[in-house]
Enzyme design. Structure first.
Site, PDB file in Angstrom:
ATOM      1  NE  ARG A  52      -2.680   0.439   3.509  1.00  0.00           N
ATOM      2  CZ  ARG A  52      -1.938   0.604   4.611  1.00  0.00           C
ATOM      3  NH1 ARG A  52      -1.188   1.671   4.771  1.00  0.00           N
ATOM      4  NH2 ARG A  52      -1.952  -0.312   5.558  1.00  0.00           N
ATOM      5  CE1 TYR A 113     -19.196  11.067 -13.906  1.00  0.00           C
ATOM      6  CE2 TYR A 113     -17.820  11.092 -11.959  1.00  0.00           C
ATOM      7  CZ  TYR A 113     -18.681  10.430 -12.796  1.00  0.00           C
ATOM      8  OH  TYR A 113     -19.021   9.131 -12.535  1.00  0.00           O
ATOM      9  CG  ASP A 188     -11.318  16.067 -13.412  1.00  0.00           C
ATOM     10  OD1 ASP A 188     -10.668  15.571 -14.351  1.00  0.00           O
ATOM     11  OD2 ASP A 188     -12.301  15.508 -12.906  1.00  0.00           O
ATOM     12  CE  LYS A 213     -14.445   8.110 -17.426  1.00  0.00           C
ATOM     13  NZ  LYS A 213     -14.285   8.303 -16.042  1.00  0.00           N
TER      14      LYS A 213
HETATM   15  N1  PLP Z   1     -13.637  13.316 -13.475  1.00  0.00           N
HETATM   16  C1  PLP Z   1     -14.232  13.266 -14.678  1.00  0.00           C
HETATM   17  C2  PLP Z   1     -14.143  14.442 -15.601  1.00  0.00           C
HETATM   18  C3  PLP Z   1     -14.943  12.118 -15.051  1.00  0.00           C
HETATM   19  O1  PLP Z   1     -15.558  12.082 -16.239  1.00  0.00           O
HETATM   20  C4  PLP Z   1     -15.002  11.020 -14.150  1.00  0.00           C
HETATM   21  C5  PLP Z   1     -15.752   9.780 -14.487  1.00  0.00           C
HETATM   22  O2  PLP Z   1     -16.526   9.725 -15.408  1.00  0.00           O
HETATM   23  C6  PLP Z   1     -14.376  11.127 -12.902  1.00  0.00           C
HETATM   24  C7  PLP Z   1     -13.691  12.281 -12.613  1.00  0.00           C
HETATM   25  C8  PLP Z   1     -14.436  10.007 -11.903  1.00  0.00           C
HETATM   26  O3  PLP Z   1     -13.559   8.989 -12.253  1.00  0.00           O
HETATM   27  P1  PLP Z   1     -13.789   7.431 -11.913  1.00  0.00           P
HETATM   28  O4  PLP Z   1     -15.024   7.001 -12.632  1.00  0.00           O
HETATM   29  O5  PLP Z   1     -12.539   6.788 -12.412  1.00  0.00           O
HETATM   30  O6  PLP Z   1     -13.937   7.337 -10.420  1.00  0.00           O
END
Ligand code: PLP
Length: 398
Positions: A52, A113, A188, A213
């Site tokens: 970890r 999101y 992000d 993604k």
């Molecule tokens: N940030 C964005 C822009 C996203 O589109 C997503 C998921 O769709 C996330 C964060 C969250 O990521 P995860 O689904 O890997 O937890």
């Protein structure tokens, strides 16, 4: 290792802070599955104690992301050069939010999101008493009003999901830091990818990704990562990653590292396919509107040209005919798959109001413009003619 900082981005996605595995010379790190490491005497080990806390496969991926996001942190300052990988994008966000204390003021972009918004409003407002303000930080007057001296953390998505609004990262960084020199600025960067946008270069402290993604890019692993550029925050993040424990597994680290090596070449194809399809949709009589920053018609096209080096495969558009028409379209495509997620080699279509943003309250969706006839495409890297023919067929059904 040290030379990799001088390489260009398309080379850093392959070599950034990487070196052959020291025992065998393997050019790709093995998947180190061991949960623990033998010690020669109590407390005496080779830098690896427990998986970890330390894992060589995870380190390799974390260092690569730190390099491609342009973190200035060296291996002498931190074993993974300021990169930290987590079990999902939301786990990366949840751990990052632990950097601030209970009751802190967090300013987030309004069009987040859905899952990120849910984490803030339905979890951390309750459990951490965060004072979360959602603001359209693309509007300079709103930014001026909301980025107060009390703001402890700013969470920005740009382009936003799904409305493709842009935030001027350099302007937000300058203003927020002038108001509070200790503010933590997080972007992000999932939608743009580091190939097309570099938040750290623009003054941000942390670039975050859902590696599910573009970074991994193959729809076969869920993960998250942050690249941290400030040494004080790196120390705290290293502590938190281990203390909270939502780490990326060795297998997912390997997949994400393997995927990231083709990031540049994939992004170029996502871009050319998306440009062609956005132009095609823009002139189609059954399409009401296309929201795509690389089109001259996007209200922030000038900012797009200044801030981003290109566009990913994300296109938002509205069809004529409301919910029924949108449903018909989504059910009629054959090459595009109707599925949540984005950023992988295969093309996907998503109906945000019913799918990814269903957890956003209906009145907030209406305010943001996430209407029932709105669809989001994640354009993959297939042959562009096959994709266009697929859209054509589906629009005939609308
Ligand atoms: N940030 C964005 C822009 C996203 O589109 C997503 C998921 O769709 C996330 C964060 C969250 O990521 P995860 O689904 O890997 O937890």
């Amino acid at each position: 290792m040290s030379r990799s900082r001088d390489l260009r981005l398309a080379s850093r996605v392959i070599h950034g802070h990487q070196r052959p595995e020291p025992v065998t010379g393997a050019v790709m790190p093995p998947i180190f599955t061991s949960a623990t490491y033998a010690q020669s005497a109590p407390g005496e080990h080779r830098g690896f104690e427990y998986s970890r806390s330390h894992n060589p496969t995870r380190y390799a991926f974390e260092r690569l992301v730190a390099s491609i996001e342009g973190s200035p942190i060296t291996e002498a300052q931190d074993p993974s050069c300021g990169g930290f990988a987590f079990s999902s994008g939301l786990a990366a966000m949840a751990t990052t939010l632990e950097l601030v204390d209970a009751g802190a003021r967090v300013v987030a972009t309004d069009d987040l999101y859905g899952g990120s918004r849910r984490l803030l409003s339905q979890v951390r407002e309750r459990s951490q008493q965060l004072d979360v303000v959602y603001a359209d930080l693309g509007d300079p007057d709103v930014a001026e009003r909301e980025l107060t001296a009390e703001t402890a953390l700013v969470w920005v998505e740009t382009p936003t999901n799904p409305m493709m609004k842009l935030v001027d990262l350099a302007a937000v960084a300058e203003l927020a830091r002038a108001r509070n020199p200790n503010v933590i600025l997080v972007c992000d960067n999932t939608f743009a990818s580091p190939i097309f946008q570099q938040p750290i270069e623009l003054g941000f402290d942390i670039a975050m990704h859902s590696t599910t993604k573009y970074l991994n890019g193959h729809s076969d692993s869920v993960g998250g990562v942050v690249a941290v550029a400030r040494e004080d925050l790196v120390e705290r993040m290293r502590f938190l990653q281990n203390a909270v424990g939502a780490v990326m597994s060795p297998f997912d680290s390997y997949l994400a590292l393997r995927g990231a090596k083709t990031l540049d070449i994939r992004m170029q194809r996502h871009q050319s396919n998306a440009l062609a399809l956005a132009r095609y949709l823009d002139q189609h009589p059954k399409v009401e509107g296309v929201i795509f920053p690389a089109l001259e018609s996007h209200p922030q096209h000038e900012l797009f040209r200044r801030q981003m080096r290109g566009t990913s495969g994300m296109i938002t558009f509205t069809v004529t005919g409301g919910l029924d028409a949108a449903r018909r379209f989504a059910e009629s495509v054959e090459v595009f798959q109707l599925a949540e997620s984005l950023g992988a080699v295969e093309s996907l279509v998503n109906h945000p109001a019913i799918m990814t943003h269903a957890s956003v309250p209906a009145e907030v969706r209406a305010d943001l413009g996430i209407d029932d006839n709105l669809l989001r495409l994640s354009v993959g890297i297939e042959n562009p003619d096959d994709l266009q023919e697929d859209l054509e067929r589906a629009l005939e059904q609308v």
